[in-house]
Design a protein around this motif. Structure first.
Motif, PDB file in Angstrom:
ATOM      1  N   TYR A  48     -23.697   2.421 -29.046  1.00 29.82           N
ATOM      2  CA  TYR A  48     -24.348   2.826 -30.292  1.00 29.82           C
ATOM      3  C   TYR A  48     -24.082   1.793 -31.381  1.00 29.82           C
ATOM      4  CZ  TYR A  48     -25.842   5.579 -34.325  1.00 29.82           C
ATOM      5  OH  TYR A  48     -26.484   5.999 -35.475  1.00 29.82           O
ATOM      6  N   LEU A  51     -26.360  -1.166 -30.720  1.00 31.03           N
ATOM      7  CA  LEU A  51     -27.768  -0.878 -30.993  1.00 31.03           C
ATOM      8  C   LEU A  51     -28.017  -0.741 -32.492  1.00 31.03           C
ATOM      9  CD1 LEU A  51     -30.514  -0.437 -29.671  1.00 31.03           C
ATOM     10  CD2 LEU A  51     -29.922   1.973 -29.363  1.00 31.03           C
TER      11      LEU A  51
ATOM     12  N   ALA B  47     -27.386  10.799 -31.846  1.00 30.90           N
ATOM     13  CA  ALA B  47     -27.904   9.642 -32.580  1.00 30.90           C
ATOM     14  C   ALA B  47     -28.261   8.483 -31.648  1.00 30.90           C
ATOM     15  CB  ALA B  47     -26.896   9.196 -33.631  1.00 30.90           C
ATOM     16  N   TYR B  48     -27.441   8.264 -30.613  1.00 32.89           N
ATOM     17  CA  TYR B  48     -27.749   7.156 -29.703  1.00 32.89           C
ATOM     18  C   TYR B  48     -29.074   7.405 -28.992  1.00 32.89           C
ATOM     19  CZ  TYR B  48     -27.345   3.602 -26.064  1.00 32.89           C
ATOM     20  OH  TYR B  48     -27.584   2.531 -25.241  1.00 32.89           O
ATOM     21  N   LEU B  51     -31.848   6.666 -31.460  1.00 36.88           N
ATOM     22  CA  LEU B  51     -31.990   5.229 -31.755  1.00 36.88           C
ATOM     23  C   LEU B  51     -32.564   4.479 -30.552  1.00 36.88           C
ATOM     24  CD1 LEU B  51     -31.589   3.080 -33.916  1.00 36.88           C
ATOM     25  CD2 LEU B  51     -29.209   2.842 -33.176  1.00 36.88           C
ATOM     26  N   LEU B  52     -32.122   4.884 -29.343  1.00 34.92           N
ATOM     27  CA  LEU B  52     -32.649   4.241 -28.136  1.00 34.92           C
ATOM     28  C   LEU B  52     -34.112   4.635 -27.900  1.00 34.92           C
ATOM     29  CD1 LEU B  52     -31.923   2.393 -25.764  1.00 34.92           C
ATOM     30  CD2 LEU B  52     -31.200   4.428 -24.491  1.00 34.92           C
ATOM     31  N   GLN B  55     -36.001   2.421 -30.083  1.00 29.32           N
ATOM     32  CA  GLN B  55     -36.074   1.050 -29.559  1.00 29.32           C
ATOM     33  C   GLN B  55     -37.098   0.972 -28.430  1.00 29.32           C
ATOM     34  OE1 GLN B  55     -35.063  -0.501 -26.430  1.00 29.32           O
ATOM     35  NE2 GLN B  55     -35.770  -2.439 -27.308  1.00 29.32           N
ATOM     36  N   ARG B  56     -37.146   2.002 -27.620  1.00 32.14           N
ATOM     37  CA  ARG B  56     -38.043   1.975 -26.465  1.00 32.14           C
ATOM     38  C   ARG B  56     -39.481   2.337 -26.829  1.00 32.14           C
ATOM     39  NH1 ARG B  56     -34.023   4.519 -21.773  1.00 32.14           N
ATOM     40  NH2 ARG B  56     -32.824   2.586 -21.559  1.00 32.14           N
ATOM     41  N   VAL B  63     -37.896   2.128 -36.910  1.00 33.46           N
ATOM     42  CA  VAL B  63     -36.751   2.581 -37.711  1.00 33.46           C
ATOM     43  C   VAL B  63     -36.533   1.624 -38.883  1.00 33.46           C
ATOM     44  CG1 VAL B  63     -34.269   3.030 -37.707  1.00 33.46           C
ATOM     45  CG2 VAL B  63     -35.655   3.664 -35.729  1.00 33.46           C
ATOM     46  N   LEU B  64     -36.544   2.159 -40.088  1.00 32.18           N
ATOM     47  CA  LEU B  64     -36.314   1.348 -41.289  1.00 32.18           C
ATOM     48  C   LEU B  64     -34.871   1.398 -41.750  1.00 32.18           C
ATOM     49  CD1 LEU B  64     -39.525   2.249 -43.351  1.00 32.18           C
ATOM     50  CD2 LEU B  64     -39.237   0.561 -41.524  1.00 32.18           C
ATOM     51  N   VAL B  66     -30.805   3.638 -40.841  1.00 28.82           N
ATOM     52  CA  VAL B  66     -30.010   4.684 -40.192  1.00 28.82           C
ATOM     53  C   VAL B  66     -28.771   4.892 -41.053  1.00 28.82           C
ATOM     54  CG1 VAL B  66     -28.811   5.391 -38.082  1.00 28.82           C
ATOM     55  CG2 VAL B  66     -30.759   3.808 -37.936  1.00 28.82           C
ATOM     56  N   PHE B 115     -32.327   9.190 -39.719  1.00 35.75           N
ATOM     57  CA  PHE B 115     -33.180   8.049 -39.396  1.00 35.75           C
ATOM     58  C   PHE B 115     -34.376   8.070 -40.336  1.00 35.75           C
ATOM     59  CE2 PHE B 115     -31.242   6.717 -35.416  1.00 35.75           C
ATOM     60  CZ  PHE B 115     -30.461   7.830 -35.125  1.00 35.75           C
ATOM     61  N   ARG B 153     -41.544   6.414 -23.467  1.00 33.49           N
ATOM     62  CA  ARG B 153     -40.472   6.046 -22.537  1.00 33.49           C
ATOM     63  C   ARG B 153     -39.248   6.868 -22.940  1.00 33.49           C
ATOM     64  NH1 ARG B 153     -37.569   0.197 -21.941  1.00 33.49           N
ATOM     65  NH2 ARG B 153     -36.115   0.879 -20.332  1.00 33.49           N
ATOM     66  N   PRO B 185     -45.619  -4.509 -38.155  1.00 32.37           N
ATOM     67  CA  PRO B 185     -44.983  -3.804 -37.037  1.00 32.37           C
ATOM     68  C   PRO B 185     -43.950  -2.771 -37.497  1.00 32.37           C
ATOM     69  CG  PRO B 185     -44.171  -6.062 -37.180  1.00 32.37           C
ATOM     70  CD  PRO B 185     -45.319  -5.951 -38.154  1.00 32.37           C
TER      71      PRO B 185
END
Lengths: 264, 264
Positions: A48, A51, B47-48, B51-52, B55-56, B63-64, B66, B115, B153, B185
């Motif tokens: 975490y 990331l 949270a992980y 966040l993942l 990312q995926r 995400v601007l 956290v 987030f 995903r 983006p």
């Protein structure tokens, strides 16, 4: 090598098989047009932080993929084994570099999470195609990289300085270089600084912290991009108990294409 | 409101103070030129995964920022309190929407990680400035949003469908709309699909899953962008024990500027 084909013409899978067989050379120029990626693998307990560090510092740490804990494959390179298919690795214990093996099968742990991070090779291909000269390639050396006085935004236990790479760019092409790389945010994006190295806390362009010094030609301006060595510098500064990275210049060659990372 | 100024002319801090005082209206058109953000807050244990997942799935979940666990502030809006400064919230328990309060001070937990996620309002401003008509604004309704048949995903325990927003665009301006949004983006980027809704598994454009139906004009083509409602759909599908989000259309107004998210 077991092949007489020039490295640039190999497919990514062929290149990876050469490295898997033990060849340990830098990957610049291999499997032309395919995206190469930095590797950072840490225990899941640190994932975490890594990331979030990447989210907070997207220019030096553009994450292209994250694996499942213990996983050894990535969607970026189906069939690749992250433990064997890079030509050389670095192993860090408590923030100290301890080994540089050519495969890490015996060191991989069930809780390792691997991050694949964009690399400037991708935007260098775009610069070269647009006629922007790349002095370090002309001079057959590595790009020079510098720790800056700018801290990254910390995340959990991870902190460290922004590391930049420097390319001398003819002044009339600085705008072109800026515009082209801005279109590739997945591989470091636009430069973070142009001109006076002192503004980044860099005292001497001839003594880089990583890579080689590069000669500026008359009319060249130093242009600085956020660099994928930044997460390695953060690992050294923050000292997780264990980490595996690629050795500088010895990247993962993925099946993705450089063109995929140009957004417009 | 305690002010007679038009909402568009308020500073972000002024707008937030109006909402903090209890006014609960959608934020479209407020504090013109400033970036509005989606909110998703989950326990640190989740949270992980969030966040993942982001990312995926970067197009629906850019995400601007956290926050730290338990934190109530963001670098995007110094002085803002995330518990009070949005006009309306949604509270989810075990994946079910249970409340829509105008502040969540009593519900915020020491382990909540927030987030802040990019919002299409930012690219709509750019489209409007370029002369691309926005039918839902002309028709004074919300943009229509649809669950698609495309799964995101997954990441850890988080999974769910891609949700898209649809804007009818005159056919001769589709390229312009694509090009402009590709340059952003951080706020969903280029469209994910143009034309036949059936390819996304959308049966009827007149019955959106969220928002309002919008009338197509002759020559309009339906253009679909990844939508910030996607993480809320994932929360509903994946059922973390507790989550707080903004209510649709009731965003955080940040001090960032829309122009900051245009990369070139």
């Amino acid at each position: 090598m077991g092949t007489t084909a020039p490295p640039a013409s190999l497919t990514p899978a062929e290149a990876r098989s050469v490295f898997r067989a033990g060849r340990a050379v830098p990957t610049a120029g291999w499997a032309d047009g395919h995206t190469q990626a930095n590797l950072v693998a840490v225990p899941a307990d640190w994932a975490y932080d890594v990331l979030l560090f990447a989210q907070r510092n997207p220019k030096p740490c553009p994450v292209l993929d994250v694996t499942e804990p213990g996983g050894t494959s990535t969607v970026l390179a189906p069939g690749a084994d992250l433990r064997t298919d890079l030509p050389r690795y670095r192993v860090y214990r408590d923030g100290r570099l301890t080994e540089e093996p050519t495969e890490v099968t015996g060191l991989w742990r069930d809780d390792l999470v691997a991050f694949l991070i964009g690399c400037s090779f991708t935007f260098e291909a775009a610069l070269g195609a647009a006629g922007v000269p790349l002095r370090h390639l002309e001079q057959a050396c590595n790009v020079p990289m510098f720790r800056t006085s700018r801290p990254c935004r910390p995340a959990g236990r991870l902190h460290g300085p922004l590391v930049v790479s420097m390319r001398p760019i003819p002044s009339q092409l600085v705008d072109t270089a800026h515009r082209l790389t801005a279109l590739m945010p997945g591989v470091h994006g636009a430069p973070v600084h142009t001109g006076d190295p002192g503004e980044l806390g860099i005292e001497d362009l001839d003594t880089p912290d990583f890579g080689d010094p590069v000669r500026m030609l008359p009319g060249d301006v130093p242009v600085f991009w956020a660099c994928g060595v930044t997460p390695q510098a953060a690992l050294m500064a923050s000292a997780p108990p264990f980490a595996i990275t690629h050795a500088p210049g010895h990247m993962l060659i993925t099946d993705a294409r450089d063109a995929d990372y140009r957004i417009a």
